[in-house]
Design a protein around this motif. Structure first.
Motif, PDB file in Angstrom:
ATOM      1  N   HIS A  24      -0.334  18.949 -42.145  1.00 52.50           N
ATOM      2  CA  HIS A  24       0.842  19.819 -42.106  1.00 52.50           C
ATOM      3  C   HIS A  24       1.636  19.777 -43.411  1.00 52.50           C
ATOM      4  CE1 HIS A  24       0.462  21.306 -38.084  1.00 52.50           C
ATOM      5  NE2 HIS A  24       0.421  20.089 -37.560  1.00 52.50           N
ATOM      6  N   GLY A  25       1.070  19.132 -44.447  1.00 53.01           N
ATOM      7  CA  GLY A  25       1.665  19.253 -45.776  1.00 53.01           C
ATOM      8  C   GLY A  25       2.497  18.110 -46.270  1.00 53.01           C
ATOM      9  N   SER A  26       2.259  16.897 -45.763  1.00 49.64           N
ATOM     10  CA  SER A  26       3.035  15.759 -46.252  1.00 49.64           C
ATOM     11  C   SER A  26       2.882  15.651 -47.786  1.00 49.64           C
ATOM     12  CB  SER A  26       2.542  14.466 -45.599  1.00 49.64           C
ATOM     13  OG  SER A  26       1.221  14.167 -46.028  1.00 49.64           O
ATOM     14  N   PRO A  27       3.925  15.220 -48.494  1.00 49.04           N
ATOM     15  CA  PRO A  27       5.195  14.712 -47.953  1.00 49.04           C
ATOM     16  C   PRO A  27       6.292  15.781 -47.828  1.00 49.04           C
ATOM     17  CG  PRO A  27       5.093  14.280 -50.284  1.00 49.04           C
ATOM     18  CD  PRO A  27       3.793  14.954 -49.932  1.00 49.04           C
ATOM     19  N   ILE A  28       6.083  16.996 -48.382  1.00 49.14           N
ATOM     20  CA  ILE A  28       7.136  18.017 -48.369  1.00 49.14           C
ATOM     21  C   ILE A  28       6.499  19.401 -48.338  1.00 49.14           C
ATOM     22  CG2 ILE A  28       7.358  18.184 -50.889  1.00 49.14           C
ATOM     23  CD1 ILE A  28      10.372  18.067 -48.488  1.00 49.14           C
ATOM     24  N   ARG A  29       7.085  20.302 -47.551  1.00 54.75           N
ATOM     25  CA  ARG A  29       6.526  21.644 -47.440  1.00 54.75           C
ATOM     26  C   ARG A  29       7.652  22.675 -47.329  1.00 54.75           C
ATOM     27  NH1 ARG A  29       3.370  23.161 -42.321  1.00 54.75           N
ATOM     28  NH2 ARG A  29       4.041  25.239 -42.982  1.00 54.75           N
ATOM     29  N   LEU A  30       7.272  23.940 -47.460  1.00 54.80           N
ATOM     30  CA  LEU A  30       8.224  25.032 -47.305  1.00 54.80           C
ATOM     31  C   LEU A  30       8.215  25.530 -45.868  1.00 54.80           C
ATOM     32  CD1 LEU A  30      10.109  27.037 -48.961  1.00 54.80           C
ATOM     33  CD2 LEU A  30       8.177  28.623 -48.803  1.00 54.80           C
ATOM     34  N   VAL A  31       9.385  25.882 -45.358  1.00 55.00           N
ATOM     35  CA  VAL A  31       9.530  26.457 -44.015  1.00 55.00           C
ATOM     36  C   VAL A  31      10.463  27.657 -44.108  1.00 55.00           C
ATOM     37  CG1 VAL A  31      10.491  26.099 -41.713  1.00 55.00           C
ATOM     38  CG2 VAL A  31       9.143  24.290 -42.792  1.00 55.00           C
ATOM     39  N   THR A  32      10.064  28.765 -43.527  1.00 53.99           N
ATOM     40  CA  THR A  32      10.943  29.928 -43.406  1.00 53.99           C
ATOM     41  C   THR A  32      10.519  30.763 -42.212  1.00 53.99           C
ATOM     42  OG1 THR A  32      11.657  32.021 -44.417  1.00 53.99           O
ATOM     43  CG2 THR A  32       9.523  31.144 -45.120  1.00 53.99           C
ATOM     44  N   PRO A  33      11.448  31.118 -41.322  1.00 49.42           N
ATOM     45  CA  PRO A  33      11.079  31.917 -40.154  1.00 49.42           C
ATOM     46  C   PRO A  33      10.885  33.395 -40.479  1.00 49.42           C
ATOM     47  CG  PRO A  33      13.417  31.441 -40.120  1.00 49.42           C
ATOM     48  CD  PRO A  33      12.859  30.688 -41.287  1.00 49.42           C
ATOM     49  N   PHE A  34      11.052  33.772 -41.750  1.00 47.01           N
ATOM     50  CA  PHE A  34      10.932  35.176 -42.128  1.00 47.01           C
ATOM     51  C   PHE A  34       9.564  35.524 -42.720  1.00 47.01           C
ATOM     52  CE2 PHE A  34      15.465  34.381 -42.074  1.00 47.01           C
ATOM     53  CZ  PHE A  34      15.934  35.465 -41.352  1.00 47.01           C
ATOM     54  N   LYS A  35       8.689  34.552 -42.832  1.00 46.80           N
ATOM     55  CA  LYS A  35       7.370  34.782 -43.413  1.00 46.80           C
ATOM     56  C   LYS A  35       6.291  34.206 -42.509  1.00 46.80           C
ATOM     57  CE  LYS A  35       8.893  36.431 -47.406  1.00 46.80           C
ATOM     58  NZ  LYS A  35       8.663  37.824 -47.812  1.00 46.80           N
ATOM     59  N   TYR A  36       5.106  34.810 -42.601  1.00 47.64           N
ATOM     60  CA  TYR A  36       3.960  34.243 -41.904  1.00 47.64           C
ATOM     61  C   TYR A  36       3.593  32.882 -42.522  1.00 47.64           C
ATOM     62  CZ  TYR A  36       3.068  38.630 -39.429  1.00 47.64           C
ATOM     63  OH  TYR A  36       3.172  39.720 -38.612  1.00 47.64           O
ATOM     64  N   LEU A  69      13.765  26.246 -45.721  1.00 45.49           N
ATOM     65  CA  LEU A  69      13.916  24.798 -45.915  1.00 45.49           C
ATOM     66  C   LEU A  69      12.763  24.183 -46.697  1.00 45.49           C
ATOM     67  CD1 LEU A  69      14.905  23.707 -42.268  1.00 45.49           C
ATOM     68  CD2 LEU A  69      16.418  24.617 -44.067  1.00 45.49           C
ATOM     69  N   LEU A  70      13.082  23.073 -47.338  1.00 46.34           N
ATOM     70  CA  LEU A  70      12.065  22.102 -47.747  1.00 46.34           C
ATOM     71  C   LEU A  70      12.086  21.034 -46.660  1.00 46.34           C
ATOM     72  CD1 LEU A  70      12.751  21.783 -51.586  1.00 46.34           C
ATOM     73  CD2 LEU A  70      10.779  22.866 -50.492  1.00 46.34           C
ATOM     74  N   ALA A  71      11.003  20.931 -45.911  1.00 46.67           N
ATOM     75  CA  ALA A  71      10.993  20.079 -44.712  1.00 46.67           C
ATOM     76  C   ALA A  71      10.045  18.898 -44.871  1.00 46.67           C
ATOM     77  CB  ALA A  71      10.594  20.917 -43.494  1.00 46.67           C
ATOM     78  N   TRP A  72      10.420  17.774 -44.260  1.00 46.52           N
ATOM     79  CA  TRP A  72       9.568  16.581 -44.296  1.00 46.52           C
ATOM     80  C   TRP A  72       9.280  16.020 -42.897  1.00 46.52           C
ATOM     81  CZ3 TRP A  72      14.577  16.704 -46.251  1.00 46.52           C
ATOM     82  CH2 TRP A  72      15.533  15.967 -45.552  1.00 46.52           C
ATOM     83  N   ARG A  73       9.835  16.657 -41.862  1.00 49.23           N
ATOM     84  CA  ARG A  73       9.543  16.230 -40.494  1.00 49.23           C
ATOM     85  C   ARG A  73       9.202  17.443 -39.637  1.00 49.23           C
ATOM     86  NH1 ARG A  73      11.240  10.872 -39.813  1.00 49.23           N
ATOM     87  NH2 ARG A  73      11.121  10.992 -37.539  1.00 49.23           N
ATOM     88  N   LEU A  74       8.264  17.254 -38.714  1.00 46.81           N
ATOM     89  CA  LEU A  74       7.837  18.291 -37.779  1.00 46.81           C
ATOM     90  C   LEU A  74       7.923  17.723 -36.367  1.00 46.81           C
ATOM     91  CD1 LEU A  74       6.414  20.910 -36.811  1.00 46.81           C
ATOM     92  CD2 LEU A  74       4.233  19.856 -37.477  1.00 46.81           C
TER      93      LEU A  74
END
Length: 283
Positions: free
Chosen positions: A238-250, A224-229
């Protein structure tokens, strides 16, 4: 005489105790010394051989900041994971009740020259764009953050965020699929072998940060490209305003504050790979 008898009794008692507690043979002092010397020389030889071998490895020609032999091992590990990846696989997800606070760990690309976190203002976020470069090196139209947050199906993902240091937190992300965004803004690049994401450059940024991810991860439905945690807008840490999320990588691959994406079919490098880490950095 009494003393001699006492000594003999003690010697007999010692022999009896040894027989009861020691399954090994009883050897003379001379034999013990001989065996001890032999063992010492053997271990000393192994130690010297290990030292010489370690130095030879350390003095090998380097490949991306580590000895060639070590890098070959990491590349082999990556080839194994490339073979076991399969379409339709999903990482484990959790309920909202399981979510935890995510510690701030890693500020690369988010700090100014003084080491302070750079905050993104509301006006800056409203006009935020992700620059895109094709695998041929051409500039593609940028991706507006306003479009990311409004034009695509929103995804909620509660997964385990794992750090390469050994800790993990279960966290709740809100965002959109990276593949959905790229399918609209860079459809021809979805077949690229790699994507390299970078934090925005700037005179006030202490250093840029980059993370390379493989095609499988780029296209995966849980990337995902995520904007809420945890239900709240991302903070600067935590990387505002947009960050990368993937459960397959550290976490070192889940880049904070995405400023650009570059596509390539050649094996890339990134911030941590240049410092001796595994390019794959996944599980």
């Amino acid at each position: 005489m009494i003393g001699d008898a006492h000594d003999e009794a003690e010697a007999a008692r010692e022999r009896m105790l040894r027989e009861q507690t020691d399954d090994g043979e009883i050897i003379s002092h001379a034999e013990y010394t001989k065996r001890s010397r032999r063992a010492f020389l053997s271990f000393a030889g192994l130690g010297i051989a290990g030292y010489i071998g370690f130095n030879r490895l350390q003095n090998q020609e380097e490949n991306e900041s580590i000895p060639r032999f070590v890098r070959a091992g990491l590349d082999w590990n990556q080839s194994v994971w490339d073979r076991v990846q399969r379409d339709g696989a999903r990482a484990r997800t959790f309920s909202l009740d399981d979510r935890e606070e995510l510690r701030i760990n890693g500020r690369h690309g988010l700090e100014d020259e003084a080491g302070d976190l750079i905050e993104v203002t509301d006006d800056e976020a409203a006009n935020w764009e992700i620059a895109v470069t094709s695998r041929s090196g051409d500039t593609i139209d940028p991706i507006p953050l306003a479009s990311i947050t409004s034009d695509f199906e929103v995804q909620e993902l509660v997964c385990e965020h794992k750090c390469i240091e050994g800790w993990a937190n279960i966290v709740h992300w809100t965002g959109v699929r990276l593949s959905d965004v790229l399918d609209r803004y860079a459809p021809d690049e979805l077949s690229s072998e790699w994507a390299v994401l970078r934090t925005p450059p700037g005179d006030d940024v202490r250093r840029d940060y980059s993370a390379a991810i493989d095609n499988y991860t780029v296209r995966h439905a849980q990337t995902l490209l995520a904007w809420r945690l945890n239900g709240e807008p991302l903070t600067a840490g935590h990387g505002s305003p947009i960050r990368l999320v993937t459960p397959f990588k550290y976490g070192i691959k889940q880049i904070k504050r995405v400023g650009s994406i570059e596509f390539t079919d050649d094996r890339p490098t990134d911030y941590w790979t240049e410092r001796g880490y595994d390019l794959h950095s996944g599980f």
